[in-house]
Scaffold this active site. Structure first.
Site, short mmCIF file in Angstrom:
data_model
loop_
_atom_site.label_atom_id
_atom_site.label_comp_id
_atom_site.label_asym_id
_atom_site.label_seq_id
_atom_site.Cartn_x
_atom_site.Cartn_y
_atom_site.Cartn_z
N GLY A 144 4.12 6.72 8.79
CA GLY A 144 3.29 7.71 9.90
C GLY A 144 3.40 7.70 10.91
O GLY A 144 4.67 7.38 11.68
N ASP A 162 2.19 5.37 13.06
CA ASP A 162 2.67 4.05 13.37
C ASP A 162 4.22 3.87 13.34
O ASP A 162 4.69 3.43 14.36
CB ASP A 162 2.19 3.20 12.29
CG ASP A 162 1.98 1.59 12.79
OD1 ASP A 162 2.20 1.24 13.82
OD2 ASP A 162 1.56 0.70 11.61
N1 AR6 Z 1 2.44 12.53 15.84
C1 AR6 Z 1 1.26 12.88 15.60
N2 AR6 Z 1 0.47 12.83 14.11
C2 AR6 Z 1 1.36 12.13 13.19
C3 AR6 Z 1 2.79 11.75 13.26
C4 AR6 Z 1 3.24 11.76 14.79
N3 AR6 Z 1 4.31 11.45 14.98
N4 AR6 Z 1 3.10 11.11 12.26
C5 AR6 Z 1 2.13 11.35 11.45
N5 AR6 Z 1 1.06 11.95 12.06
P1 AR6 Z 1 -1.07 8.33 9.14
P2 AR6 Z 1 -3.58 6.72 8.43
C6 AR6 Z 1 -0.54 12.18 11.57
O1 AR6 Z 1 -0.51 8.01 7.94
O2 AR6 Z 1 -3.87 7.57 7.36
C7 AR6 Z 1 0.72 3.53 8.46
O3 AR6 Z 1 1.67 3.12 7.64
C8 AR6 Z 1 -0.43 12.63 10.20
O4 AR6 Z 1 0.15 13.76 9.54
O5 AR6 Z 1 0.10 7.93 10.36
O6 AR6 Z 1 -4.54 6.17 9.44
C9 AR6 Z 1 -0.07 2.62 8.95
O7 AR6 Z 1 0.76 1.44 9.18
C10 AR6 Z 1 -1.85 12.32 9.67
O8 AR6 Z 1 -2.64 13.45 10.18
O9 AR6 Z 1 -2.02 7.15 9.47
C11 AR6 Z 1 -1.10 2.39 7.88
O10 AR6 Z 1 -0.90 1.54 7.06
C12 AR6 Z 1 -2.26 11.27 10.84
O11 AR6 Z 1 -1.16 11.04 11.86
C13 AR6 Z 1 -1.17 3.67 7.56
O12 AR6 Z 1 -0.13 4.42 7.74
C14 AR6 Z 1 -2.58 9.81 10.31
O13 AR6 Z 1 -1.52 9.31 9.56
C15 AR6 Z 1 -2.63 4.04 8.31
O14 AR6 Z 1 -3.02 5.38 7.67
#
Ligand code: AR6
Length: 172
Positions: free
Chosen positions: A32, A34
């Protein structure tokens, strides 16, 4: 009062003082947003995270807390890592989600950051329903008074941007 902007797309491309990462407790990277932040910022960020784990955070970062590192090659100066809660249908974990925003803003304030961008913490892999994730974000940012002048809430896709717009109009 902190101004609230909504942006669409990849958070790593937005020029702000501090970019918030939706990390996990290990701080050692993931998918994601991260993964995107570590890829775009380069290995300096992971090195700083490993240093934190070796010193002040041997057990990792608890959900709801926040900690800053360098932003490596990103346009931002700092990455503020926070950990959202995993969504549960049986337990209200919104206090932890709100703490993630609140504590990230306090860290930003202490750093002297004037502009800060956030993804929708917990709304991806952690499964938080999009509309509520956006509402928790908007209301907590509105309630947290700091020296941060502008917060940019970044929706990765159209659905996230629409949810953020609805949240702003609901929050008034
Ligand atoms: N820019 C902006 N938003 C984004 C991007 C980006 N480049 N990529 C994804 N999103 P997530 P969580 C959005 O899964 O739910 C990781 O593996 C995405 O569409 O990134 O807090 C960490 O290491 C969603 O709306 O974070 C943890 O293990 C939002 O960002 C876990 O995921 C959050 O999605 C955390 O899960």
């Amino acid at each position: 009062m902190t101004a609230l902007d909504i942006a669409h797309g990849d958070i790593t491309t937005i020029a702000v003082d501090a970019i918030v990462n939706a990390a996990n407790s290990s701080l050692l990277g993931g998918g994601g947003v991260d993964g995107a932040i570590h890829r775009a910022g380069g290995p300096e960020i992971l090195a700083a995270c490993r240093e934190l784990r070796a010193t002040s955070l041997p057990d990792g970062l608890e959900p709801g807390r926040a900690v800053a590192t360098t932003a490596g090659r990103l346009p931002a100066r700092w990455v503020i890592h926070t950990v959202g809660p995993v969504w549960s249908a049986h337990e209200d974990r919104s206090g932890i989600l709100r703490s993630a925003y609140h504590n990230s803003l306090l860290v930003a304030h202490d750093l002297g950051a004037r502009t800060v961008s956030f993804p929708l913490v917990s709304a991806g892999v952690y499964g938080w329903p999009l509309d509520d994730a956006a509402l928790q974000a908007v209301t907590t940012i509105r309630e947290t008074q700091t020296g941060v002048e502008t917060v940019v809430l970044v929706g990765f896709d159209n659905a996230a941007v629409d949810a953020l717009r609805r949240a702003v109009s609901r929050a008034g």
